[in-house]
Design a protein around this motif. Structure first.
Motif, PDB file in Angstrom:
ATOM      1  N   PRO A   1      -8.368   5.699 -19.297  1.00 19.51           N
ATOM      2  CA  PRO A   1      -7.299   4.755 -18.953  1.00 19.51           C
ATOM      3  C   PRO A   1      -6.614   5.046 -17.632  1.00 19.51           C
ATOM      4  N   SER A   2      -6.576   6.309 -17.211  1.00 18.69           N
ATOM      5  CA  SER A   2      -5.876   6.636 -15.965  1.00 18.69           C
ATOM      6  C   SER A   2      -6.564   6.025 -14.753  1.00 18.69           C
ATOM      7  N   VAL A   3      -7.854   5.683 -14.862  1.00 17.48           N
ATOM      8  CA  VAL A   3      -8.570   5.056 -13.749  1.00 17.48           C
ATOM      9  C   VAL A   3      -8.136   3.608 -13.599  1.00 17.48           C
ATOM     10  N   SER A   4      -8.126   2.863 -14.699  1.00 18.43           N
ATOM     11  CA  SER A   4      -7.716   1.463 -14.652  1.00 18.43           C
ATOM     12  C   SER A   4      -6.206   1.311 -14.540  1.00 18.43           C
ATOM     13  N   LEU A   5      -5.470   2.213 -15.192  1.00 18.77           N
ATOM     14  CA  LEU A   5      -4.023   2.100 -15.282  1.00 18.77           C
ATOM     15  C   LEU A   5      -3.363   3.389 -14.787  1.00 18.77           C
ATOM     16  N   PRO A   6      -3.238   3.560 -13.485  1.00 21.78           N
ATOM     17  CA  PRO A   6      -2.635   4.793 -12.972  1.00 21.78           C
ATOM     18  C   PRO A   6      -1.189   4.991 -13.410  1.00 21.78           C
ATOM     19  N   VAL A   7      -0.553   3.918 -13.921  1.00 25.38           N
ATOM     20  CA  VAL A   7       0.812   4.066 -14.438  1.00 25.38           C
ATOM     21  C   VAL A   7       0.858   5.104 -15.555  1.00 25.38           C
ATOM     22  N   ILE A   8      -0.257   5.292 -16.270  1.00 23.38           N
ATOM     23  CA  ILE A   8      -0.276   6.240 -17.378  1.00 23.38           C
ATOM     24  C   ILE A   8      -0.091   7.671 -16.884  1.00 23.38           C
ATOM     25  N   MET A   9      -0.847   8.053 -15.868  1.00 24.79           N
ATOM     26  CA  MET A   9      -0.750   9.428 -15.374  1.00 24.79           C
ATOM     27  C   MET A   9       0.434   9.638 -14.446  1.00 24.79           C
ATOM     28  N   ASN A  10       1.163   8.554 -14.127  1.00 28.24           N
ATOM     29  CA  ASN A  10       2.368   8.670 -13.312  1.00 28.24           C
ATOM     30  C   ASN A  10       3.632   8.403 -14.127  1.00 28.24           C
ATOM     31  N   ALA A  11       3.475   8.201 -15.435  1.00 25.91           N
ATOM     32  CA  ALA A  11       4.624   7.854 -16.276  1.00 25.91           C
ATOM     33  C   ALA A  11       5.633   9.000 -16.306  1.00 25.91           C
ATOM     34  N   THR A  12       6.912   8.646 -16.194  1.00 25.52           N
ATOM     35  CA  THR A  12       7.976   9.643 -16.289  1.00 25.52           C
ATOM     36  C   THR A  12       8.830   9.448 -17.533  1.00 25.52           C
ATOM     37  N   SER A  13       8.688   8.312 -18.217  1.00 21.73           N
ATOM     38  CA  SER A  13       9.441   8.111 -19.461  1.00 21.73           C
ATOM     39  C   SER A  13       8.592   7.356 -20.463  1.00 21.73           C
ATOM     40  N   ILE A  14       8.751   7.727 -21.733  1.00 22.57           N
ATOM     41  CA  ILE A  14       8.039   7.079 -22.837  1.00 22.57           C
ATOM     42  C   ILE A  14       9.066   6.686 -23.889  1.00 22.57           C
ATOM     43  N   ARG A  15       8.881   5.518 -24.466  1.00 20.10           N
ATOM     44  CA  ARG A  15       9.725   5.086 -25.575  1.00 20.10           C
ATOM     45  C   ARG A  15       8.832   4.586 -26.707  1.00 20.10           C
ATOM     46  N   LEU A  16       9.025   5.143 -27.887  1.00 22.63           N
ATOM     47  CA  LEU A  16       8.277   4.731 -29.071  1.00 22.63           C
ATOM     48  C   LEU A  16       9.248   4.145 -30.080  1.00 22.63           C
ATOM     49  N   ILE A  17       9.065   2.867 -30.406  1.00 22.71           N
ATOM     50  CA  ILE A  17       9.921   2.175 -31.379  1.00 22.71           C
ATOM     51  C   ILE A  17       9.093   1.933 -32.631  1.00 22.71           C
ATOM     52  N   PHE A  18       9.560   2.468 -33.736  1.00 28.03           N
ATOM     53  CA  PHE A  18       8.809   2.433 -34.986  1.00 28.03           C
ATOM     54  C   PHE A  18       9.631   1.669 -36.021  1.00 28.03           C
ATOM     55  N   ARG A  19       9.209   0.441 -36.336  1.00 25.81           N
ATOM     56  CA  ARG A  19       9.947  -0.415 -37.259  1.00 25.81           C
ATOM     57  C   ARG A  19       9.074  -0.829 -38.436  1.00 25.81           C
ATOM     58  N   GLU A  20       8.150   0.050 -38.791  1.00 24.35           N
ATOM     59  CA  GLU A  20       7.127  -0.326 -39.750  1.00 24.35           C
ATOM     60  C   GLU A  20       7.684  -0.713 -41.116  1.00 24.35           C
ATOM     61  N   ALA A  21       8.682   0.000 -41.598  1.00 29.22           N
ATOM     62  CA  ALA A  21       9.159  -0.209 -42.965  1.00 29.22           C
ATOM     63  C   ALA A  21       9.783  -1.593 -43.152  1.00 29.22           C
ATOM     64  N   TYR A  22      10.239  -2.188 -42.051  1.00 31.95           N
ATOM     65  CA  TYR A  22      10.926  -3.476 -42.162  1.00 31.95           C
ATOM     66  C   TYR A  22      10.086  -4.618 -41.611  1.00 31.95           C
ATOM     67  N   SER A  23       9.786  -4.578 -40.335  1.00 33.58           N
ATOM     68  CA  SER A  23       9.043  -5.678 -39.718  1.00 33.58           C
ATOM     69  C   SER A  23       7.561  -5.367 -39.528  1.00 33.58           C
ATOM     70  N   GLY A  24       7.178  -4.099 -39.695  1.00 35.64           N
ATOM     71  CA  GLY A  24       5.801  -3.704 -39.446  1.00 35.64           C
ATOM     72  C   GLY A  24       5.486  -3.512 -37.974  1.00 35.64           C
ATOM     73  N   GLN A  25       6.500  -3.610 -37.111  1.00 35.45           N
ATOM     74  CA  GLN A  25       6.261  -3.553 -35.672  1.00 35.45           C
ATOM     75  C   GLN A  25       6.375  -2.138 -35.132  1.00 35.45           C
ATOM     76  N   VAL A  26       5.435  -1.803 -34.271  1.00 33.19           N
ATOM     77  CA  VAL A  26       5.459  -0.535 -33.552  1.00 33.19           C
ATOM     78  C   VAL A  26       5.252  -0.850 -32.078  1.00 33.19           C
ATOM     79  N   LYS A  27       6.095  -0.287 -31.217  1.00 33.52           N
ATOM     80  CA  LYS A  27       6.014  -0.570 -29.791  1.00 33.52           C
ATOM     81  C   LYS A  27       6.048   0.728 -29.000  1.00 33.52           C
ATOM     82  N   LEU A  28       5.152   0.831 -28.035  1.00 34.17           N
ATOM     83  CA  LEU A  28       5.106   1.965 -27.138  1.00 34.17           C
ATOM     84  C   LEU A  28       5.265   1.452 -25.720  1.00 34.17           C
ATOM     85  N   SER A  29       6.197   2.007 -24.969  1.00 30.46           N
ATOM     86  CA  SER A  29       6.341   1.631 -23.566  1.00 30.46           C
ATOM     87  C   SER A  29       6.410   2.892 -22.720  1.00 30.46           C
ATOM     88  N   ALA A  30       5.870   2.805 -21.520  1.00 36.82           N
ATOM     89  CA  ALA A  30       5.877   3.920 -20.578  1.00 36.82           C
ATOM     90  C   ALA A  30       6.227   3.380 -19.204  1.00 36.82           C
TER      91      ALA A  30
END
Length: 297
Positions: A161-190
Motif C-alpha cells: 500500500p505504501s507504493v500506491s498510497l504514500p500517505v500511509i508511510m507518512n501518516a502522523t496521526s491515526i484515529r480508530l472509531i469502533f461502534r460495532e455494538a450499536y451501529s456495526g460501524q468501524v472507521k479508520l482514518s490516518a
C-alpha cells in the motif's frame, strides 16, 4: 429518470452514451448516473472531475484505469457502485497486470459500494500523491472467518500500500472509531500532520452485520493497524470505543512496537481496554512475542 452530464458553466443536459470528440473540448467536470460506460475518457483532455454512479460497464476494471490514465489533469474521482460492475466484466487477475498509473494532480478519491477485493485491485494500479484525500466505504455484510484471520482494513488496500498510497508511510496521526455494538460501524482514518504541504488523509469505513459470534473483533482491527502502519511516523493515536464487554484480547505490544514515534495515546472511553497488558506494553523496552499477541485484559 434521465441521466445527466454537466458542462463547465453549470448548464445541465441529458447524457448520452455517444459523447463525441470535439463536442466539449473544455469539459472540466463529468457526472454520469446509470449510463453505459464505453467511452475513451481521453476525448476530454481538460477533465478534472469525474463522478460515476451505478453505471453499466463494458469496461473492465483494468481498462477503466487505462482510460483515465490519459486524463492528465484529473483531480477528483468519485466512484459509487461501479468497481464491482467492472470486475464482473473481466475479473481482476492475480497479481494485477499492467503498469501502475500515476495520477499526479489527484486531490480526492471517493470509493463507495464495492468489495474490499476490488478496492484493493483498483488502488494497486495507481500511484497517488501524498497529499491525496482518499475515502473508502465498504458494503455492509456478515463477518467471515477470513476477516477474523486476516483483519478487515488491510484487505481494502493493495499488497504494497505504501507504493500506491504514500500517505500511509507518512501518516502522523491515526484515529480508530469502533461502534460495532450499536451501529456495526468501524472507521479508520490516518492523516499527515496539519500544516505539512503534502498533507493527505486516508479514511476507511465499514459497517458489519451484528453477529452471534462471541469472538472479539477489536483485536483484529488493532492487528490490521500493525499491518498497515508499521514504521510510519505516527505520533498521535486515538481510539474511540463504544462497547460494554470488558474482556478483549488486544495485541498491545505488537501495536506499540509498530509505532515507535508514538507520543500521544487517547482512549475514549476505554472500557475494559486500559488494563495491565496495555500498561505493560507501554513500558520502555517491552518486547514483542507470540505470547504477547492477544494478551487478555
Amino acid at each position: 429518470g434521465p441521466d445527466w452530464w454537466m458542462l463547465p458553466n453549470g448548464v445541465e443536459g441529458p447524457a448520452t452514451s455517444d459523447l463525441m470528440p470535439g463536442l466539449c473540448p473544455q469539459l472540466h467536470s463529468l457526472s454520469l448516473t446509470k449510463i453505459s460506460l464505453s467511452q475513451d475518457f481521453g476525448i476530454f483532455p481538460q477533465l478534472r472531475s469525474l463522478f460515476l454512479v451505478s453505471c453499466r460497464c463494458s469496461l473492465s476494471l483494468d481498462q477503466f484505469v487505462d482510460a483515465i490514465s490519459v486524463c492528465a489533469h484529473l483531480e477528483e474521482l468519485f466512484l459509487c457502485d461501479v468497481l464491482d460492475r467492472m470486475a464482473n466484466v473481466s475479473p481482476p487477475p492475480q497479481p494485477p497486470r499492467g503498469s501502475r498509473t500515476t495520477l499526479t494532480h489527484m486531490k480526492t478519491i471517493t470509493l463507495r459500494m464495492a468489495s474490499c477485493q476490488n478496492y484493493a485491485h483498483f488502488l494497486s494500479r495507481l500511484i497517488l500523491p501524498t497529499s491525496v484525500y482518499i475515502s473508502m466505504r465498504g458494503q455492509q455484510r456478515k463477518w467471515t472467518d477470513e476477516d477474523q484471520r486476516e483483519g478487515l482494513f488491510p484487505r481494502f488496500l493493495p499488497p504494497t500500500p505504501s507504493v500506491s498510497l504514500p500517505v500511509i508511510m507518512n501518516a502522523t496521526s491515526i484515529r480508530l472509531i469502533f461502534r460495532e455494538a450499536y451501529s456495526g460501524q468501524v472507521k479508520l482514518s490516518a492523516r499527515v500532520k496539519q500544516g505539512d504541504p503534502t498533507r493527505g488523509e486516508l479514511s476507511l469505513t465499514h459497517r458489519m452485520e451484528r453477529s452471534e459470534s462471541k469472538e472479539p473483533r477489536f483485536p483484529v482491527y488493532a492487528s490490521g493497524i500493525v499491518t498497515i502502519f508499521r514504521g510510519a511516523p505516527v505520533t498521535h493515536f486515538e481510539i474511540s470505543l463504544e462497547f460494554s464487554e470488558r474482556d478483549r484480547r488486544v495485541p498491545w505490544t505488537d501495536l506499540f512496537s509498530a509505532l515507535p514515534a508514538l507520543e500521544c495515546l487517547e482512549m475514549i472511553p476505554g472500557w475494559g481496554l486500559a488494563g495491565p497488558s496495555m500498561w505493560e506494553a507501554l513500558r520502555p523496552g517491552a518486547s514483542c512475542s507470540g505470547s504477547d499477541r492477544g494478551a487478555l485484559l
